[in-house]
Write a protein that holds these residues in place. Structure first.
Motif, PDB file in Angstrom:
ATOM      1  N   SER A  89       0.840  -1.194   0.000  1.00 23.12           N
ATOM      2  CA  SER A  89       0.000   0.000   0.000  1.00 23.12           C
ATOM      3  C   SER A  89       0.877   1.246   0.000  1.00 23.12           C
ATOM      4  O   SER A  89       2.090   1.171   0.265  1.00 23.12           O
ATOM      5  N   PRO A  90       0.311   2.432  -0.277  1.00 28.47           N
ATOM      6  CA  PRO A  90       1.103   3.673  -0.270  1.00 28.47           C
ATOM      7  C   PRO A  90       1.739   3.984   1.081  1.00 28.47           C
ATOM      8  O   PRO A  90       2.643   4.812   1.160  1.00 28.47           O
ATOM      9  N   ASP A  91       1.297   3.314   2.150  1.00 28.70           N
ATOM     10  CA  ASP A  91       1.878   3.542   3.475  1.00 28.70           C
ATOM     11  C   ASP A  91       3.214   2.834   3.655  1.00 28.70           C
ATOM     12  O   ASP A  91       3.925   3.095   4.626  1.00 28.70           O
ATOM     13  N   ILE A  92       3.532   1.906   2.752  1.00 30.64           N
ATOM     14  CA  ILE A  92       4.782   1.149   2.850  1.00 30.64           C
ATOM     15  C   ILE A  92       5.786   1.744   1.866  1.00 30.64           C
ATOM     16  O   ILE A  92       5.511   1.849   0.674  1.00 30.64           O
ATOM     17  N   HIS A  93       6.953   2.110   2.364  1.00 28.41           N
ATOM     18  CA  HIS A  93       7.931   2.833   1.541  1.00 28.41           C
ATOM     19  C   HIS A  93       9.210   2.047   1.267  1.00 28.41           C
ATOM     20  O   HIS A  93       9.989   2.435   0.399  1.00 28.41           O
ATOM     21  N   VAL A  94       9.441   0.953   1.994  1.00 26.91           N
ATOM     22  CA  VAL A  94      10.689   0.208   1.839  1.00 26.91           C
ATOM     23  C   VAL A  94      10.389  -1.285   1.839  1.00 26.91           C
ATOM     24  O   VAL A  94       9.567  -1.770   2.619  1.00 26.91           O
ATOM     25  N   LEU A  95      11.046  -2.020   0.935  1.00 31.23           N
ATOM     26  CA  LEU A  95      10.934  -3.477   0.914  1.00 31.23           C
ATOM     27  C   LEU A  95      12.305  -4.068   0.600  1.00 31.23           C
ATOM     28  O   LEU A  95      12.988  -3.622  -0.321  1.00 31.23           O
ATOM     29  N   ASP A  96      12.700  -5.072   1.380  1.00 31.16           N
ATOM     30  CA  ASP A  96      13.984  -5.757   1.200  1.00 31.16           C
ATOM     31  C   ASP A  96      13.725  -7.090   0.505  1.00 31.16           C
ATOM     32  O   ASP A  96      13.074  -7.978   1.065  1.00 31.16           O
ATOM     33  N   ILE A  97      14.238  -7.236  -0.693  1.00 35.17           N
ATOM     34  CA  ILE A  97      13.972  -8.437  -1.481  1.00 35.17           C
ATOM     35  C   ILE A  97      14.618  -9.680  -0.878  1.00 35.17           C
ATOM     36  O   ILE A  97      14.151 -10.801  -1.073  1.00 35.17           O
ATOM     37  N   THR A  98      15.700  -9.514  -0.117  1.00 33.50           N
ATOM     38  CA  THR A  98      16.378 -10.676   0.464  1.00 33.50           C
ATOM     39  C   THR A  98      15.549 -11.336   1.559  1.00 33.50           C
ATOM     40  O   THR A  98      15.791 -12.494   1.909  1.00 33.50           O
ATOM     41  N   ALA A  99      14.571 -10.619   2.114  1.00 35.09           N
ATOM     42  CA  ALA A  99      13.694 -11.236   3.115  1.00 35.09           C
ATOM     43  C   ALA A  99      12.915 -12.398   2.500  1.00 35.09           C
ATOM     44  O   ALA A  99      12.669 -13.413   3.164  1.00 35.09           O
ATOM     45  N   LEU A 100      12.537 -12.256   1.232  1.00 34.89           N
ATOM     46  CA  LEU A 100      11.857 -13.349   0.539  1.00 34.89           C
ATOM     47  C   LEU A 100      12.826 -14.479   0.217  1.00 34.89           C
ATOM     48  O   LEU A 100      12.474 -15.657   0.278  1.00 34.89           O
ATOM     49  N   MET A 101      14.049 -14.120  -0.129  1.00 33.45           N
ATOM     50  CA  MET A 101      15.035 -15.123  -0.526  1.00 33.45           C
ATOM     51  C   MET A 101      15.442 -16.034   0.627  1.00 33.45           C
ATOM     52  O   MET A 101      15.934 -17.136   0.407  1.00 33.45           O
ATOM     53  N   GLU A 102      15.234 -15.568   1.839  1.00 33.54           N
ATOM     54  CA  GLU A 102      15.589 -16.367   3.007  1.00 33.54           C
ATOM     55  C   GLU A 102      14.483 -17.341   3.396  1.00 33.54           C
ATOM     56  O   GLU A 102      14.645 -18.112   4.337  1.00 33.54           O
ATOM     57  N   SER A 103      13.363 -17.311   2.687  1.00 34.81           N
ATOM     58  CA  SER A 103      12.242 -18.182   3.021  1.00 34.81           C
ATOM     59  C   SER A 103      12.126 -19.323   2.021  1.00 34.81           C
ATOM     60  O   SER A 103      12.723 -19.304   0.952  1.00 34.81           O
ATOM     61  N   SER A 104      11.309 -20.298   2.379  1.00 33.90           N
ATOM     62  CA  SER A 104      11.130 -21.470   1.513  1.00 33.90           C
ATOM     63  C   SER A 104      10.201 -21.192   0.345  1.00 33.90           C
ATOM     64  O   SER A 104      10.187 -21.949  -0.631  1.00 33.90           O
ATOM     65  N   ILE A 105       9.419 -20.112   0.414  1.00 34.13           N
ATOM     66  CA  ILE A 105       8.438 -19.866  -0.655  1.00 34.13           C
ATOM     67  C   ILE A 105       9.115 -19.535  -1.975  1.00 34.13           C
ATOM     68  O   ILE A 105       8.573 -19.788  -3.042  1.00 34.13           O
ATOM     69  N   ILE A 106      10.310 -18.957  -1.912  1.00 34.40           N
ATOM     70  CA  ILE A 106      10.983 -18.509  -3.126  1.00 34.40           C
ATOM     71  C   ILE A 106      11.375 -19.673  -4.026  1.00 34.40           C
ATOM     72  O   ILE A 106      11.453 -19.538  -5.245  1.00 34.40           O
ATOM     73  N   CYS A 107      11.594 -20.842  -3.421  1.00 38.56           N
ATOM     74  CA  CYS A 107      12.100 -21.976  -4.201  1.00 38.56           C
ATOM     75  C   CYS A 107      11.018 -22.671  -5.017  1.00 38.56           C
ATOM     76  O   CYS A 107      11.336 -23.560  -5.816  1.00 38.56           O
ATOM     77  N   LYS A 108       9.740 -22.301  -4.831  1.00 33.46           N
ATOM     78  CA  LYS A 108       8.679 -22.929  -5.611  1.00 33.46           C
ATOM     79  C   LYS A 108       8.003 -21.965  -6.580  1.00 33.46           C
ATOM     80  O   LYS A 108       7.131 -22.361  -7.351  1.00 33.46           O
ATOM     81  N   LEU A 109       8.416 -20.701  -6.552  1.00 35.79           N
ATOM     82  CA  LEU A 109       7.795 -19.711  -7.426  1.00 35.79           C
ATOM     83  C   LEU A 109       8.325 -19.806  -8.848  1.00 35.79           C
ATOM     84  O   LEU A 109       9.489 -20.129  -9.075  1.00 35.79           O
ATOM     85  N   GLU A 110       7.457 -19.470  -9.800  1.00 38.97           N
ATOM     86  CA  GLU A 110       7.868 -19.336 -11.196  1.00 38.97           C
ATOM     87  C   GLU A 110       7.923 -17.868 -11.607  1.00 38.97           C
ATOM     88  O   GLU A 110       8.638 -17.521 -12.548  1.00 38.97           O
ATOM     89  N   ALA A 111       7.155 -17.016 -10.912  1.00 35.34           N
ATOM     90  CA  ALA A 111       7.128 -15.596 -11.245  1.00 35.34           C
ATOM     91  C   ALA A 111       6.988 -14.775  -9.973  1.00 35.34           C
ATOM     92  O   ALA A 111       6.242 -15.136  -9.064  1.00 35.34           O
ATOM     93  N   LEU A 112       7.718 -13.653  -9.931  1.00 32.41           N
ATOM     94  CA  LEU A 112       7.655 -12.723  -8.808  1.00 32.41           C
ATOM     95  C   LEU A 112       7.451 -11.320  -9.360  1.00 32.41           C
ATOM     96  O   LEU A 112       8.229 -10.858 -10.202  1.00 32.41           O
ATOM     97  N   HIS A 113       6.410 -10.636  -8.897  1.00 28.64           N
ATOM     98  CA  HIS A 113       6.122  -9.266  -9.299  1.00 28.64           C
ATOM     99  C   HIS A 113       6.123  -8.379  -8.056  1.00 28.64           C
ATOM    100  O   HIS A 113       5.559  -8.749  -7.020  1.00 28.64           O
ATOM    101  N   ILE A 114       6.738  -7.210  -8.157  1.00 24.74           N
ATOM    102  CA  ILE A 114       6.729  -6.226  -7.071  1.00 24.74           C
ATOM    103  C   ILE A 114       6.367  -4.883  -7.686  1.00 24.74           C
ATOM    104  O   ILE A 114       7.053  -4.410  -8.600  1.00 24.74           O
ATOM    105  N   SER A 115       5.291  -4.270  -7.180  1.00 24.47           N
ATOM    106  CA  SER A 115       4.814  -3.037  -7.818  1.00 24.47           C
ATOM    107  C   SER A 115       4.247  -2.071  -6.791  1.00 24.47           C
ATOM    108  O   SER A 115       3.363  -2.434  -6.008  1.00 24.47           O
TER     109      SER A 115
END
Length: 419
Positions: A218-244
């Protein structure tokens, strides 16, 4: 005319050359056999229905009751902005529960969306659903975002595409009046703040068949660290990742030596980023960890100036951009636009840009800070039941956001879909 003695395979081959909507409609009226063959050719991926108001939704409900076979062919339902009389939530839930093969549900309107979602959460039975979308979910109210996350969570075993927005500012007092009970779900809900990453990851991990993850803070969130996802197990089963998000800075908070050691991002073949700014360390992380991309799309609003936690400094900008360009040009499908600054011989800052031209990334002198987007135009066609042909309807959507109805169209749009 194709006679009854022509082999079925030849008939199907000939009908496969029919292209005009009027010819398709005529062929479908000939007999049930032709109608069945046309459906198998042009509607093999299912029928898509767009509901514009309560009248169209009620008429669809009646048709589904009369033609049970129709219910198993509808794979996608969209609820559009109402021209008049918005779709009643109870009529909609009745229609959705009758569509036994429904895979995709899309809300193109924010009018009554929270009421729709709440009833789906309480009374919906969507056994085949793969995605539930709300157009511009990150710009909706916290209540709508919360209900959207709960409806997806309720169907987590089937969901393959998840649009995920935070619930910053959620207050249960804002729930719509249609509620029978407050949906206080015990499972975690997403938060995009730095200290909320565990909740975000825990929520996404509840979807065992997830293939596409779209993060829409949402517009209230100003910062996102992509490595937080990379440290989880969900990243290893994804085929597509979108950040917008137009308000988001995409960063990496750790030094390269502290990035996740295992390269779990190899399953991701599509990465789409559209943010306000992206750090050099994030781009470096992408080059290092996302090694099997077939599609890469990056669009940032502001100049590339953040070198924090990167192994490159500002004096090495051109070296980094050369490496990044080389990395990108190995990717099959490329759409990248970024502006960066380098130093000329006199030490003055010179803005340059990298952009995609004819499928390759080109480094050039900065020309403009504007990006232009084009909308597509789609045209729907009608449908018939195999055994009981019914009246056919048309709906046209054109790219100037105005609805145009054909004389025989006061119902809904159908279309072959391939998502």
């Amino acid at each position: 005319m194709i006679g009854s003695h022509v082999p079925s395979e030849i008939t199907s081959l000939i009908l496969g050359y029919v292209q005009r909507d009027s010819d398709i409609k005529t062929c479908r009226l000939v007999c049930s056999d032709w109608n069945s063959k046309i459906c198998s050719i042009y509607y093999k991926h299912g029928i898509s229905v767009t509901l514009h108001n309560e009248d169209t939704c009620s008429e669809l409900e009646d048709q589904l009751a009369k033609l049970p076979k129709l219910a198993s062919r509808i794979h996608r339902v969209s609820v559009a902005n109402p021209v008049f009389r918005a779709v009643n939530p109870y009529t909609l839930i009745s229609v959705l529960n009758m569509c036994t093969a429904l895979e995709k549900l899309n809300f193109l309107t924010h009018d009554k969306t929270s009421s729709y979602l709440l009833l789906i959460f309480q009374k919906g039975h969507l056994s085949c659903i793969k995605e539930i979308r709300v157009d511009g979910i990150n710009t909706t109210s916290p209540v709508t975002r919360r209900l959207h996350s709960l409806v997806n969570l309720k169907n987590c075993d089937q969901i393959t595409m998840l649009e995920l927005s935070d619930i910053t500012g959620y207050d249960s007092d804002g729930l719509p009046a249609v509620r029978h009970q407050t949906p206080d779900h015990p499972l975690p809900t997403p938060h995009f703040s730095c200290d909320g990453y565990p909740d975000l990851i825990s929520y996404a991990s509840k979807f065992p068949n997830l293939k596409v993850l779209k993060l829409l803070p949402s517009p209230d969130i100003h910062v996102l660290d992509i490595t937080a996802l990379m440290e989880s197990s969900i990243i290893c089963k994804l085929e597509a990742l979108h950040i917008s998000s137009n308000d988001l800075d995409l960063i990496v908070q750790k030094e390269p030596c502290d990035w996740p050691k295992d390269n779990e991002c190899n399953t991701i073949t599509e990465l789409d980023i559209c943010v306000k700014t992206i750090s050099v360390s994030t781009l470096e992380c992408i080059m290092t960890k996302f090694t099997h991309l077939q599609r890469l799309a990056i669009d940032q609003d502001l100049h590339l100036t953040d070198y924090q936690n990167s192994s490159f400094d500002k004096a090495e900008t051109q070296v980094f951009m050369d490496q990044f360009t080389f990395y990108c040009n190995r990717i099959k499908n490329l759409e990248v636009f970024m502006v960066y600054e380098t130093l000329d011989e006199d030490g003055d800052r010179v803005p340059r840009q990298i952009s995609t031209q004819e499928g390759r990334l080109i480094d050039m002198e900065h020309e403009s800070c504007f990006c232009y987007y084009k909308d597509n135009t789609s045209v729907g066609t009608g449908f018939f039941d195999d055994d009981d042909p019914v009246e056919e309807f048309h709906y046209y959507f054109d790219d100037d956001d105005e609805d145009t109805y054909a004389p025989d169209d006061d119902f809904f749009k159908t279309n072959t879909i391939e998502m």
